[in-house]
Design an enzyme around this catalytic site. Sequence first.
Site, PDB file in Angstrom:
ATOM      1  N   SER A   1     -43.487  43.819 -14.992  1.00 20.06           N
ATOM      2  CA  SER A   1     -43.774  44.806 -13.945  1.00 20.06           C
ATOM      3  C   SER A   1     -44.702  44.165 -12.916  1.00 20.06           C
ATOM      4  O   SER A   1     -45.413  43.203 -13.245  1.00 20.06           O
ATOM      5  CB  SER A   1     -44.500  46.005 -14.582  1.00 20.06           C
TER       6      SER A   1
ATOM      7  N   TYR B   1     -51.484  50.175 -19.463  1.00 20.05           N
ATOM      8  CA  TYR B   1     -50.196  49.638 -18.987  1.00 20.05           C
ATOM      9  C   TYR B   1     -50.400  48.273 -18.339  1.00 20.05           C
ATOM     10  O   TYR B   1     -49.658  47.325 -18.627  1.00 20.05           O
ATOM     11  CB  TYR B   1     -49.582  50.623 -17.991  1.00 20.05           C
TER      12      TYR B   1
HETATM   13  N1  LIG Z   1     -40.035  52.791 -13.872  1.00 14.31           N
HETATM   14  C1  LIG Z   1     -40.853  51.926 -13.294  1.00 14.31           C
HETATM   15  O1  LIG Z   1     -41.486  52.212 -12.255  1.00 14.31           O
HETATM   16  C2  LIG Z   1     -41.018  50.553 -13.886  1.00 14.31           C
HETATM   17  C3  LIG Z   1     -41.580  49.536 -13.089  1.00 14.31           C
HETATM   18  C4  LIG Z   1     -41.764  48.274 -13.641  1.00 14.31           C
HETATM   19  C5  LIG Z   1     -41.394  48.025 -14.945  1.00 14.31           C
HETATM   20  N2  LIG Z   1     -40.842  49.024 -15.690  1.00 14.31           N
HETATM   21  C6  LIG Z   1     -40.491  48.702 -17.084  1.00 14.31           C
HETATM   22  O2  LIG Z   1     -39.114  48.893 -17.272  1.00 14.31           O
HETATM   23  C7  LIG Z   1     -38.861  49.072 -18.668  1.00 14.31           C
HETATM   24  C8  LIG Z   1     -37.894  50.236 -18.844  1.00 14.31           C
HETATM   25  O3  LIG Z   1     -38.511  51.430 -18.394  1.00 14.31           O
HETATM   26  P1  LIG Z   1     -37.761  52.538 -17.504  1.00 14.31           P
HETATM   27  O4  LIG Z   1     -38.594  52.737 -16.295  1.00 14.31           O
HETATM   28  O5  LIG Z   1     -36.334  52.218 -17.379  1.00 14.31           O
HETATM   29  O6  LIG Z   1     -38.032  53.851 -18.408  1.00 14.31           O
HETATM   30  P2  LIG Z   1     -37.035  54.790 -19.240  1.00 14.31           P
HETATM   31  O7  LIG Z   1     -37.917  55.762 -19.953  1.00 14.31           O
HETATM   32  O8  LIG Z   1     -35.973  55.329 -18.355  1.00 14.31           O
HETATM   33  O9  LIG Z   1     -36.386  53.785 -20.300  1.00 14.31           O
HETATM   34  C9  LIG Z   1     -37.123  53.307 -21.411  1.00 14.31           C
HETATM   35  C10 LIG Z   1     -36.234  53.358 -22.655  1.00 14.31           C
HETATM   36  O10 LIG Z   1     -37.000  52.822 -23.745  1.00 14.31           O
HETATM   37  C11 LIG Z   1     -36.818  53.666 -24.885  1.00 14.31           C
HETATM   38  N3  LIG Z   1     -37.985  53.574 -25.763  1.00 14.31           N
HETATM   39  C12 LIG Z   1     -39.270  53.936 -25.462  1.00 14.31           C
HETATM   40  N4  LIG Z   1     -40.054  53.718 -26.544  1.00 14.31           N
HETATM   41  C13 LIG Z   1     -39.265  53.221 -27.522  1.00 14.31           C
HETATM   42  C14 LIG Z   1     -39.503  52.796 -28.854  1.00 14.31           C
HETATM   43  N5  LIG Z   1     -40.714  52.897 -29.415  1.00 14.31           N
HETATM   44  N6  LIG Z   1     -38.452  52.305 -29.573  1.00 14.31           N
HETATM   45  C15 LIG Z   1     -37.202  52.251 -29.025  1.00 14.31           C
HETATM   46  N7  LIG Z   1     -36.921  52.649 -27.767  1.00 14.31           N
HETATM   47  C16 LIG Z   1     -37.946  53.115 -27.028  1.00 14.31           C
HETATM   48  C17 LIG Z   1     -36.656  55.074 -24.300  1.00 14.31           C
HETATM   49  O11 LIG Z   1     -36.011  55.952 -25.223  1.00 14.31           O
HETATM   50  C18 LIG Z   1     -35.837  54.800 -23.048  1.00 14.31           C
HETATM   51  O12 LIG Z   1     -34.438  54.856 -23.298  1.00 14.31           O
HETATM   52  C19 LIG Z   1     -40.236  49.254 -19.325  1.00 14.31           C
HETATM   53  O13 LIG Z   1     -40.636  48.032 -19.924  1.00 14.31           O
HETATM   54  C20 LIG Z   1     -41.131  49.568 -18.142  1.00 14.31           C
HETATM   55  O14 LIG Z   1     -42.483  49.217 -18.385  1.00 14.31           O
HETATM   56  C21 LIG Z   1     -40.637  50.272 -15.190  1.00 14.31           C
END
Ligand SMILES: NC(=O)c1ccc[n+]([C@@H]2O[C@H](COP(=O)([O-])OP(=O)(O)OC[C@H]3O[C@@H](n4cnc5c(N)ncnc54)[C@H](O)[C@@H]3O)[C@@H](O)[C@H]2O)c1
Length: 261
Positions: free
Chosen positions: A143, A156
């Site tokens: 991120s 985070y």
């Molecule tokens: N959304 C943002 O702004 C953003 C920005 C930068 C990085 N990210 C990163 O992207 C990645 C994906 O996040 P996203 O934004 O797509 O969110 P999201 O919630 O849409 O997807 C995350 C997925 O991870 C699964 N998950 C969470 N905890 C879990 C666990 N303990 N065991 C198994 N599965 C688990 C959830 O069920 C979900 O399907 C993360 O690493 C997040 O930190 C997100």
Amino acid sequence: MAQLSGKSVYLTGGASGIGKAVTEAFVKEGAVLTVLDKSIAGLNQLKQQFGDSVQCIEGDVTNYQAHADAVRLAVEAYGKLDVFVANAGVFDGFAKFQTVTPEAMSNAYDILFDINVKGYFNGAKASVEELKKTGGNMIFTVSGAGFYPDGGGVWYTASKHAQIGLMRQLAFELAPDIRVNAVAPGGTLTALNVISPLQPFVKTVDNETKEKSIKSRNPLRIAMSSEDHVGAYLLLASDNARAITGEIISSDGGLSVRGLG
Ligand SMILES: NC(=O)c1ccc[n+]([C@@H]2O[C@H](COP(=O)([O-])OP(=O)(O)OC[C@H]3O[C@@H](n4cnc5c(N)ncnc54)[C@H](O)[C@@H]3O)[C@@H](O)[C@H]2O)c1
């Protein structure tokens, strides 16, 4: 020929958001995927959408055995493992360190680091031997919070810095057999969950406000969607990136060129 033709990929957190968009893009480019997620409903949808191109496993990334089972199933079904994508994660909702109680601080640390950091350690460990056999690669979803303050709160931000440290050390230790890289998305419109101990300390933000805030913070003025990041994953997973390891592709609307104003 498709960019990932015949590649067997293990990905965590594919039931939603960025992981789901990466799954879709990889399937379109000829890959087969094994997806671990804790959301049964999300996994059922994924299976419906992609049929034989994905196999879904319900489990928690904090549990090493869940990853070991997923890697075994990937090899049983598809004969090998070429790529591991560590992606499942949770958020702290920008909770402010000073206002959180010591108890909530400690509980939040345990939960968030277990998922965001240990989850990546577990997946890397479970897949390393199979990736060595194929000369494969790992990709970590990190991120902008892995470089800059204010992409989240302390939990985070510290967890994303830790993921980058893990990625860089693994790139060093696993060369020349396995490439290890990362994609650093900026603020993206997804359902990323705030962990329960911090919920009393954060404001819930509606989607419109979130979109405006994301747009206003990056020079390209993009409120990014999950699909905006898939090109970076496709490149790193493919053989076109055979000379790239220990690198992070920022997919963030240009956060590093915000300037001093
Ligand atoms: N959304 C943002 O702004 C953003 C920005 C930068 C990085 N990210 C990163 O992207 C990645 C994906 O996040 P996203 O934004 O797509 O969110 P999201 O919630 O849409 O997807 C995350 C997925 O991870 C699964 N998950 C969470 N905890 C879990 C666990 N303990 N065991 C198994 N599965 C688990 C959830 O069920 C979900 O399907 C993360 O690493 C997040 O930190 C997100």
